[in-house]
Design an enzyme around this catalytic site. Structure first.
Site, mmCIF file in Angstrom:
data_model
loop_
_atom_site.group_PDB
_atom_site.id
_atom_site.type_symbol
_atom_site.label_atom_id
_atom_site.label_comp_id
_atom_site.label_asym_id
_atom_site.label_seq_id
_atom_site.Cartn_x
_atom_site.Cartn_y
_atom_site.Cartn_z
ATOM 1 N N MET A 187 0.853 -1.194 0.000
ATOM 2 C CA MET A 187 0.000 0.000 0.000
ATOM 3 C C MET A 187 0.892 1.247 0.000
ATOM 4 O O MET A 187 0.746 2.140 -0.820
ATOM 5 C CB MET A 187 -0.864 0.049 1.270
ATOM 6 C CG MET A 187 -1.769 -1.119 1.480
ATOM 7 S SD MET A 187 -2.772 -0.873 2.992
ATOM 8 C CE MET A 187 -2.184 -2.209 3.984
ATOM 9 N N ILE A 214 7.730 -2.367 2.657
ATOM 10 C CA ILE A 214 6.883 -3.545 2.458
ATOM 11 C C ILE A 214 7.430 -4.768 3.205
ATOM 12 O O ILE A 214 8.523 -5.267 2.900
ATOM 13 C CB ILE A 214 6.709 -3.853 0.948
ATOM 14 C CG1 ILE A 214 6.203 -2.585 0.221
ATOM 15 C CG2 ILE A 214 5.759 -5.036 0.745
ATOM 16 C CD1 ILE A 214 4.949 -1.942 0.807
ATOM 17 N N ALA A 232 2.969 8.531 0.247
ATOM 18 C CA ALA A 232 1.620 8.260 0.782
ATOM 19 C C ALA A 232 1.619 7.050 1.704
ATOM 20 O O ALA A 232 1.873 5.932 1.268
ATOM 21 C CB ALA A 232 0.640 8.019 -0.367
ATOM 22 N N THR A 292 -1.326 4.525 12.111
ATOM 23 C CA THR A 292 -0.696 5.112 13.303
ATOM 24 C C THR A 292 -1.727 5.337 14.412
ATOM 25 O O THR A 292 -2.941 5.337 14.169
ATOM 26 C CB THR A 292 -0.058 6.479 12.971
ATOM 27 O OG1 THR A 292 -1.118 7.377 12.577
ATOM 28 C CG2 THR A 292 0.965 6.386 11.854
ATOM 29 N N GLU A 348 -6.183 -6.946 10.457
ATOM 30 C CA GLU A 348 -4.750 -6.619 10.546
ATOM 31 C C GLU A 348 -4.462 -5.927 11.881
ATOM 32 O O GLU A 348 -3.493 -6.244 12.575
ATOM 33 C CB GLU A 348 -4.352 -5.696 9.377
ATOM 34 C CG GLU A 348 -2.964 -5.112 9.546
ATOM 35 C CD GLU A 348 -2.425 -4.381 8.317
ATOM 36 O OE1 GLU A 348 -3.144 -4.338 7.298
ATOM 37 O OE2 GLU A 348 -1.296 -3.875 8.378
ATOM 38 N N PRO A 357 6.458 6.157 -1.113
ATOM 39 C CA PRO A 357 7.287 7.201 -0.504
ATOM 40 C C PRO A 357 6.461 8.449 -0.157
ATOM 41 O O PRO A 357 6.696 9.091 0.860
ATOM 42 C CB PRO A 357 8.326 7.496 -1.584
ATOM 43 C CG PRO A 357 8.436 6.200 -2.342
ATOM 44 C CD PRO A 357 7.060 5.606 -2.341
HETATM 45 C C1 FAD Z 1 8.583 -1.879 9.690
HETATM 46 C C2 FAD Z 1 7.442 -1.408 8.851
HETATM 47 C C3 FAD Z 1 6.697 -2.326 8.137
HETATM 48 C C4 FAD Z 1 5.664 -1.902 7.299
HETATM 49 N N1 FAD Z 1 5.002 -2.820 6.527
HETATM 50 C C5 FAD Z 1 4.148 -2.373 5.573
HETATM 51 C C6 FAD Z 1 3.583 -3.276 4.613
HETATM 52 O O1 FAD Z 1 3.807 -4.483 4.668
HETATM 53 N N2 FAD Z 1 2.788 -2.764 3.631
HETATM 54 C C7 FAD Z 1 2.512 -1.432 3.555
HETATM 55 O O2 FAD Z 1 1.790 -1.049 2.645
HETATM 56 N N3 FAD Z 1 2.999 -0.549 4.453
HETATM 57 C C8 FAD Z 1 3.822 -0.995 5.446
HETATM 58 N N4 FAD Z 1 4.365 -0.098 6.347
HETATM 59 C C9 FAD Z 1 4.010 1.300 6.244
HETATM 60 C C10 FAD Z 1 3.162 1.825 7.380
HETATM 61 O O3 FAD Z 1 1.873 1.295 7.337
HETATM 62 C C11 FAD Z 1 3.209 3.357 7.307
HETATM 63 O O4 FAD Z 1 4.524 3.747 7.661
HETATM 64 C C12 FAD Z 1 2.190 4.039 8.209
HETATM 65 O O5 FAD Z 1 0.873 3.791 7.764
HETATM 66 C C13 FAD Z 1 2.395 5.537 8.315
HETATM 67 O O6 FAD Z 1 2.552 6.115 7.050
HETATM 68 P P1 FAD Z 1 3.807 7.100 6.773
HETATM 69 O O7 FAD Z 1 5.036 6.370 7.191
HETATM 70 O O8 FAD Z 1 3.737 7.540 5.357
HETATM 71 O O9 FAD Z 1 3.600 8.294 7.744
HETATM 72 P P2 FAD Z 1 2.737 9.626 7.446
HETATM 73 O O10 FAD Z 1 1.415 9.252 6.891
HETATM 74 O O11 FAD Z 1 3.591 10.563 6.682
HETATM 75 O O12 FAD Z 1 2.546 10.186 8.922
HETATM 76 C C14 FAD Z 1 3.553 10.953 9.609
HETATM 77 C C15 FAD Z 1 2.957 11.442 10.928
HETATM 78 O O13 FAD Z 1 1.815 12.268 10.656
HETATM 79 C C16 FAD Z 1 0.695 11.766 11.351
HETATM 80 N N5 FAD Z 1 -0.534 11.976 10.588
HETATM 81 C C17 FAD Z 1 -0.760 11.658 9.286
HETATM 82 N N6 FAD Z 1 -2.014 11.959 8.942
HETATM 83 C C18 FAD Z 1 -2.615 12.465 10.060
HETATM 84 C C19 FAD Z 1 -3.917 12.947 10.367
HETATM 85 N N7 FAD Z 1 -4.894 12.947 9.456
HETATM 86 N N8 FAD Z 1 -4.156 13.403 11.618
HETATM 87 C C20 FAD Z 1 -3.188 13.380 12.565
HETATM 88 N N9 FAD Z 1 -1.936 12.922 12.337
HETATM 89 C C21 FAD Z 1 -1.648 12.470 11.105
HETATM 90 C C22 FAD Z 1 0.964 10.280 11.547
HETATM 91 O O14 FAD Z 1 0.203 9.740 12.604
HETATM 92 C C23 FAD Z 1 2.459 10.283 11.818
HETATM 93 O O15 FAD Z 1 2.700 10.562 13.159
HETATM 94 C C24 FAD Z 1 5.364 -0.535 7.228
HETATM 95 C C25 FAD Z 1 6.084 0.391 7.983
HETATM 96 C C26 FAD Z 1 7.125 -0.024 8.775
HETATM 97 C C27 FAD Z 1 7.907 1.004 9.538
#
Ligand code: FAD
Length: 381
Positions: free
Chosen positions: A126, A158, A131, A367, A244, A129
């Site tokens: 999903m 991922i 989104a 998150t 999940e 970089p």
């Molecule tokens: C070890 C690891 C494994 C992962 N595995 C997978 C996987 O298998 N498949 C996959 O697709 N993804 C995976 N992810 C991705 C993970 O789901 C995302 O990192 C997570 O959803 C947050 O997205 P972002 O990193 O882009 O942070 P961002 O969306 O950029 O968020 C940054 C900060 O802003 C805050 N924020 C964002 N929007 C809002 C809002 N509306 N209101 C308040 N605060 C907000 C967030 O809570 C966070 O604190 C993995 C991540 C890690 C670290």
């Protein structure tokens, strides 16, 4: 309070899982942490003892039993031995519903036997970089050309990114249609234009392969679309996210319980000022608070597991379970580390590994902030 979630068959299965982990995983996990990956053979061995695809129908090699308590047993046992490299919960808890519930008969025949045997490792792509939390912001596109989609884009973070054979990939099939323009395509190992980037260097969970994926003009057969028509992807994802999140919550409470138990033992034995550190009122109060909170979390979580089995777990229930238990997990482990003093900072103590492995729990799967948004929106303001 007595935990009454499991029945005899779950306890028997727990013994099988425990025995498997003690034999095939625990002796090797340190090496896998250094290698940054778990060998694929371990997946096949786990498949042989029936650790994958409980919900996969028997005709396709599964047990044909949809009972999340079996999933919970596997997660709990993996967590208790600190085997954070195994991406089994992603395969079993996150991916199984996509492959079992969203596939047609032809796709089931192609993918489910390998899913259940551990020969086909799965992943979901999903995040990009640009989104993560904002799923609708994905930029990967899939354009229909005859009986194929042409896929372009890149994904990051991922899980099972290096080992995976089948990657459920989120792409826009109609960029102008918002949530209704997103579809899920299964990209297979070896498809031309599908490449894997770095195995990412994480704070913890060093044995788990987490990677960047890139799709450049990948011709994905239309037969690999999940669901009977385009544009259902966002709703398919939303439908599966509660399970999940529950899986992450199961890991959270199991980790908190495991570390707390080890810390109580440590405090009993460690001496300072001529007495056991467990006799200091501060130690007892900290442990009493943590023990109370973990037990309360445990009972809410077990109720959620039964609600999921009964088809009643709501998105809001799961969001509450996810944020509360994972925030609790990081708090419990941090306080327990403090009670270990300097030894808590040493990797030979399990609390240290639990501390680095746990940090991601409040981030992936949605998150804490996004969980609170989901709950907050339910008030209808
Ligand atoms: C070890 C690891 C494994 C992962 N595995 C997978 C996987 O298998 N498949 C996959 O697709 N993804 C995976 N992810 C991705 C993970 O789901 C995302 O990192 C997570 O959803 C947050 O997205 P972002 O990193 O882009 O942070 P961002 O969306 O950029 O968020 C940054 C900060 O802003 C805050 N924020 C964002 N929007 C809002 C809002 N509306 N209101 C308040 N605060 C907000 C967030 O809570 C966070 O604190 C993995 C991540 C890690 C670290």
């Amino acid at each position: 309070m007595q935990r009454d979630l499991f029945e005899e068959e779950h306890d028997l299965f727990r013994e099988t899982v425990r025995e498997f982990l003690a034999r095939e995983v625990v002796p090797h996990h340190d090496r896998w942490e250094k290698d940054g990956i778990v060998p694929r053979e371990v997946w096949k061995k786990a498949g042989e003892v029936g650790m994958f695809g409980f919900g996969v129908p028997e005709e396709f090699g599964g047990a044909g039993i949809k009972d999340f308590r079996y999933n919970a047993v596997i997660v709990e046992e993996i967590i208790r031995v600190g085997a954070s490299g195994l991406g089994f919960s992603l395969h079993n808890d996150v991916m199984a519903p996509y492959f079992v519930d969203l596939t047609n008969d032809e796709q089931k025949a192609r993918w489910l036997p390998g899913f259940a045997s551990g020969e086909l490792i799965t992943a979901v792509a999903m995040t990009e970089p640009g989104a993560g939390s904002d799923l609708q912001g994905v930029r990967t596109t899939a354009v229909r050309e005859g009986d194929h989609y042409v896929l372009n884009g890149s994904k990051t973070f991922i899980t099972n990114g290096i080992n995976s054979d089948l990657v459920v990939t989120v792409a826009k099939t109609d960029p102008a249609a918002g949530a209704r323009g997103i579809s899920l395509l299964v990209v297979e190992r070896g498809m031309e234009g599908f490449t894997r980037g770095r195995n990412l260097d994480k704070i913890g969970m060093h044995a788990q392969d987490t990677a960047e994926l890139s799709f450049e003009g990948v011709r994905v057969p239309a037969a690999n679309l999940l669901g009977d028509q385009e544009g259902q992807g966002f709703f398919q994802l939303m439908g599966n996210l509660p399970q999940e999140r529950l899986s992450i919550a199961v890991a959270a409470v199991a980790a908190a319980e495991t570390v707390l138990k080890a810390t109580i033992d440590y405090c009993r034995n460690r001496q300072a000022f001529g007495r056991s550190i467990g006799t200091f009122q501060n130690t007892r109060f900290v442990l009493a608070e943590l023990d109370t909170e973990v037990e309360i979390a445990r009972h809410y979580l077990d109720k959620c597991i039964l609600a999921l089995n009964a088809g009643r777990l709501t998105v809001v229930d799961a969001a509450k379970a996810k944020w509360w238990t994972t925030e609790l997990q990081t708090k419990v482990i941090d306080r327990c580390l403090q009670l270990h003093g300097g030894y808590g900072y040493m990797m030979e103590y399990p609390v240290a590994k639990a501390w680095i492995d746990s940090r991601v729990q409040t981030i992936y799967g949605g998150t804490t902030e996004i969980m609170k948004e989901i709950i907050g929106r339910s008030f209808g303001f």
